[in-house]
Design an enzyme around this catalytic site. Structure first.
Site, short mmCIF file in Angstrom:
data_model
loop_
_atom_site.label_atom_id
_atom_site.label_comp_id
_atom_site.label_asym_id
_atom_site.label_seq_id
_atom_site.Cartn_x
_atom_site.Cartn_y
_atom_site.Cartn_z
N HIS A 283 29.90 66.78 29.82
CA HIS A 283 28.81 66.76 30.82
C HIS A 283 27.95 65.50 30.72
O HIS A 283 26.74 65.57 30.89
CB HIS A 283 27.93 68.00 30.67
N ASP A 336 28.78 72.52 25.60
CA ASP A 336 29.65 73.44 26.35
C ASP A 336 30.76 72.71 27.08
O ASP A 336 30.67 71.50 27.32
CB ASP A 336 28.83 74.23 27.36
N GLU A 337 31.79 73.45 27.40
CA GLU A 337 32.87 73.00 28.30
C GLU A 337 33.36 71.59 27.96
O GLU A 337 33.42 70.73 28.84
CB GLU A 337 32.38 73.04 29.76
N VAL A 338 33.70 71.38 26.73
CA VAL A 338 34.17 70.06 26.32
C VAL A 338 35.69 69.99 26.47
O VAL A 338 36.43 70.64 25.74
CB VAL A 338 33.74 69.74 24.88
#
Lengths: 546, 546
Positions: A283, A336-338
């Site tokens: 992100h 998150d969401e790596v």
């Protein structure tokens, strides 16, 4: 020593008054509101009321006491609330029938006692207060309306409650308090009651952020989680790395450090902490607009390049600059969401991993832990989205606060391992999920699955999240409200008081009432029972039914 | 005598400056704005600009001149606009690199000259102004920034334009005026530039009405058409008939006469007239909640009972009370969508018609004309929706203003018969028609089909209408904006200046810019190019592109 009306002999008198009020609320097409309900939101933890109606002087004055009473925060808040309470000014009537009104009011003074002059606003600050409203018969040892609190922040919560007790009566054209006398002793169930705003997917002007923070205070929320930056845009000025905000959408969609500082102070005087976030290593594509070296390559731009000292220098520089702006002890590091594909496919990163015998997953852990170290070195307690806990709980710094979002059951696991936790189960508390109705927001319980009280204490609270993909200035407030209020009562009020009975009868009319209160204060709260959140009303009708 | 920069010898100097500005607007993912466009909305009627950038002192002071300059309206407006222009305060910087800024500014004073002290706000009030902004080199006979106007209302329009010239520059952290020097001479094309708000289908709190009126001033709209009452609810207090507001949804969804008075004054100091409406004889069922005798029968409640003197006594009483509140010369009497079935089927009304040898249609005319007489007797000019003209034009009082809504071609017919007309073609200017895109709003032309200039003068202007069936506090501003701004430019700016060329290139980027300006000022204007009005943005992105 605190004056304690609950222990005083007045209490017995009060309790003997009927709680069932005969006050008639003449309505046209809308059903009578249930007079047995208490139209305060969120519901105070302890209260008694009576059956008298008291009038409030439009020239209501403030009297302060206690070593913290003479606070600029208290005085400014009193002025704000006076403007809210007395929206309808009589002015000089142009109709003679409205002149010559009684100038004798039951309540002409609000006394605010603050027992500490420590105005530091940190997690767990004492927000408790007592509020007593009665007619002054000359014998009472308290004033006509008295708020007593240990801190100015408790006094702010008491002022909000007092403002909700005050109604403008269109018959007498005066502000009245129904069901008096009131004894309220109140405190929050959770220390952390947050709202996330994402200013990367859409830029929100500072006036709009202030509007949101102001409205948070009406529901007694106390943490503004500022998700400042994401892959789409980097709007914040960072003096140490002045090219970073080249990642903003335009040169007009930016926040200066002074803007950020002003937002923090605007929030502080409303008893709201600002928890800043930089979400790393995923992100973060927008970081590279100003510093392309932060990208693994120009064609593969996320996660941030794990191999370079420069990456961590920039993180350190950002955190050093942010530390001057954000005094709150919690700092959110994302995590998150790596998606590590870029690391696995970009030659120099791939080589770096091989040299160290690391997998991409190892590198993710390495990155998160290194960012944690930087934050801790700057005297911050790191918060991470739950993936970090789900992936390498045993390596996380034990001070880490785990921020749940993916679903149920994470906080129970986190607190079982001794971590603190914030509840934001996306199925219920992600406000961008427009199909979640108010009642599902309301009944989501941060302590679900945690029965051991010592473990329950590790749940700091919860947070509703307003992600910005389809939220901008035009629709953000009606996406936040009224559902954020449902979560706010869950986090503030006693669990037993709001978890029993039929909430359609006990909570819904009160939430309607609070939504209309928000509207009256100029907040664009949406109809409570529309099928999709922020949907328009389906037809003509009263605010109190829609 | 007015100072006239357009006639002065300075003009030639100014005109010789290049209009093509090389100012670079560094952007990230968003295309560069077209620097050849003038980002003022609505476009002034005459202007020249240069290629210099001037800085504006955050301590900008006001100097007034002229017999009307020392006006409370001007001073209050200056304070409002100063707050808008200097939203980003530098304060005491916490970052040393931001201290020690230059304290020399190009513009440190705004001079406002008002040549009349008549502050009456009526239809056709002089809203013209000149605005001159240049660097003071000590030689100029004008100040650094000078607004000159014949009335305070012209000065207000000039202040709005000045505020739009001022941009916060994030690089220097100062307010700047680009493309200076500016010479602007401006005046509206139409005297009547309205917005209708319907407070019967949904109640709008007074704070929300004020927000709407405030936002109208940003687009130089000047008439707030308050459709107060309709069949669903009667929210307004009428002292002469105090049971009328029993027709409100609830006792909290009401306006006192003091509220109405305050709204009128709030609007006045922003140069906005309030045109009140009572829509008779249809759209009036709510009147009977308090006075059931106004209904033909309890089972057939609309139109108002044409047979009773009481009906007209009530209308007269309402108008007498309203006359004290609403000083504007126009008063709207509705008259639309009258379904006379109740009259034809209710025995006593049917008998009354037979006794007088009248058809139901005759009775409709009788009612409208009688209401007109009452309004005129109270020194009001009556406005009626077009059905009255379409049905019995020859009988209407010649002072009647015909309010078009059903479609095209009505204003041409009305002005041909000597009536004044207001254009609100529902196909383009009804804001509740969510499928009308900005460009169709923009190109709708009040003078369409009227070529004779003496007849053109009978078109007072136009009005966008925000009907309330699905608009409440939660969504009203994003339903109004940005489309109301498209109509506002149509009504303010020179027809030739905005009707030629490709509006996607000449108007759309400017409307994006104005929408973002509204957002910055806290107004919930929706994305410009969404498929349905007030729709959310479809994804992440810049305000300037959505």
């Amino acid at each position: 020593m605190l004056f304690d009306p609950f222990k005083s002999h007045f209490l017995f008198l009060i309790l003997s008054l009927s709680l069932c009020v005969s006050q008639t609320l003449a309505l046209n097409s809308v059903p009578e509101p249930d007079a047995s309900l208490t139209y305060l939101w969120p519901l105070p933890s302890e209260f008694t009321s009576g059956n008298r109606t008291l009038s409030v002087d439009p020239d209501l004055s403030l009297a302060v006491a206690g070593i913290g009473g003479n606070s600029a925060i208290v005085r400014a808040a009193f002025d704000r609330y006076r403007a809210i309470i007395f929206k309808h000014t009589s002015g000089i009537s142009i109709f003679s029938r409205f002149t010559g009104r009684s100038s004798v009011y039951d309540i002409s003074k609000l006394k605010i006692i603050v027992n500490s002059d420590n105005e530091e606003l940190q997690l767990g600050v004492d927000e408790s207060y007592t509020l007593f409203v009665s007619k002054n018969d000359g014998k009472s040892i308290t004033g006509e309306a008295t708020i007593e609190a240990n801190t100015v922040y408790g006094a702010l919560r008491g002022l909000e409650t007092f403002s909700q007790l005050c109604s403008f009566d269109y018959g007498t054209k005066s502000v009245q308090v129904y069901k008096a006398p009131w004894y309220i002793r109140d405190k929050p169930r959770f220390a952390f009651r947050g709202l996330l705003l994402d200013t990367s997917r859409h830029y929100f002007p500072i006036d709009v952020i202030k509007q949101i923070i102001e409205s948070m205070s009406y529901a007694k929320l106390n943490v503004f989680h500022w998700h400042i930056i994401d892959e789409e845009a980097f709007p914040l000025e960072v003096p140490a790395y002045p090219k970073l905000w080249k990642g903003s959408y335009t040169k007009w969609e930016r926040y200066t450090v002074e803007d950020a500082y002003e937002i923090v102070n605007f929030a502080k005087v409303r008893g709201i902490n600002v928890m800043a976030e930089i979400d790393v290593p995923g992100h973060a594509e927008s970081w590279g607009t100003g510093y392309p070296n932060l990208w693994p390559s120009t064609s593969c731009r996320e996660p941030l390049d794990v191999t370079k000292n420069f990456t961590f220098d920039v993180i350190s520089g950002i955190l050093t600059d942010m530390r001057k702006i954000f005094p709150f002890e919690l700092f959110h590091l994302g995590g998150d969401e790596v998606n590590t594909d870029c690391w696995s496919t970009t030659p120099h990163v791939k080589q770096w991993l091989q040299d160290r015998n690391m997998t991409a997953k190892d590198a993710y852990k390495y990155f998160v832990l290194k960012a944690q170290e930087i934050a801790i070195s700057k005297n911050w307690t790191p918060v991470n989205w739950e993936e970090t806990f789900n992936t390498f709980a045993e390596n996380l710094n034990p001070r880490t606060v785990v921020h749940n979002w993916l679903g149920a059951g994470v906080c129970p696991k986190a607190v079982a391992k001794g971590f603190k936790c914030i509840f934001s189960n996306q199925g219920f508390w992600y406000l961008d999920h427009l199909d979640v109705p108010w009642n599902e927001v309301y009944t989501a319980e941060p302590l679900e699955g945690i029965n051991d009280s010592s473990k329950q204490e590790l749940v700091l609270g919860g947070e509703v999240c307003m992600w910005g993909e389809t939220a901008d200035t035009s629709d953000v407030q009606q996406t936040i409200w009224p559902r954020a209020a449902a979560a706010a009562e869950r986090m503030w009020s006693r669990r037993d008081a709001i978890s029993t009975g039929n909430i359609t009868l006990t909570a819904l009319p009160r939430l309607h009432y609070f939504r209309c209160l928000l509207n009256r204060r100029g907040v664009q709260a949406a109809p409570v029972t529309n099928k999709y959140a922020r949907g328009p009303p389906t037809g003509a009708g009263s605010c109190y039914e829609q």
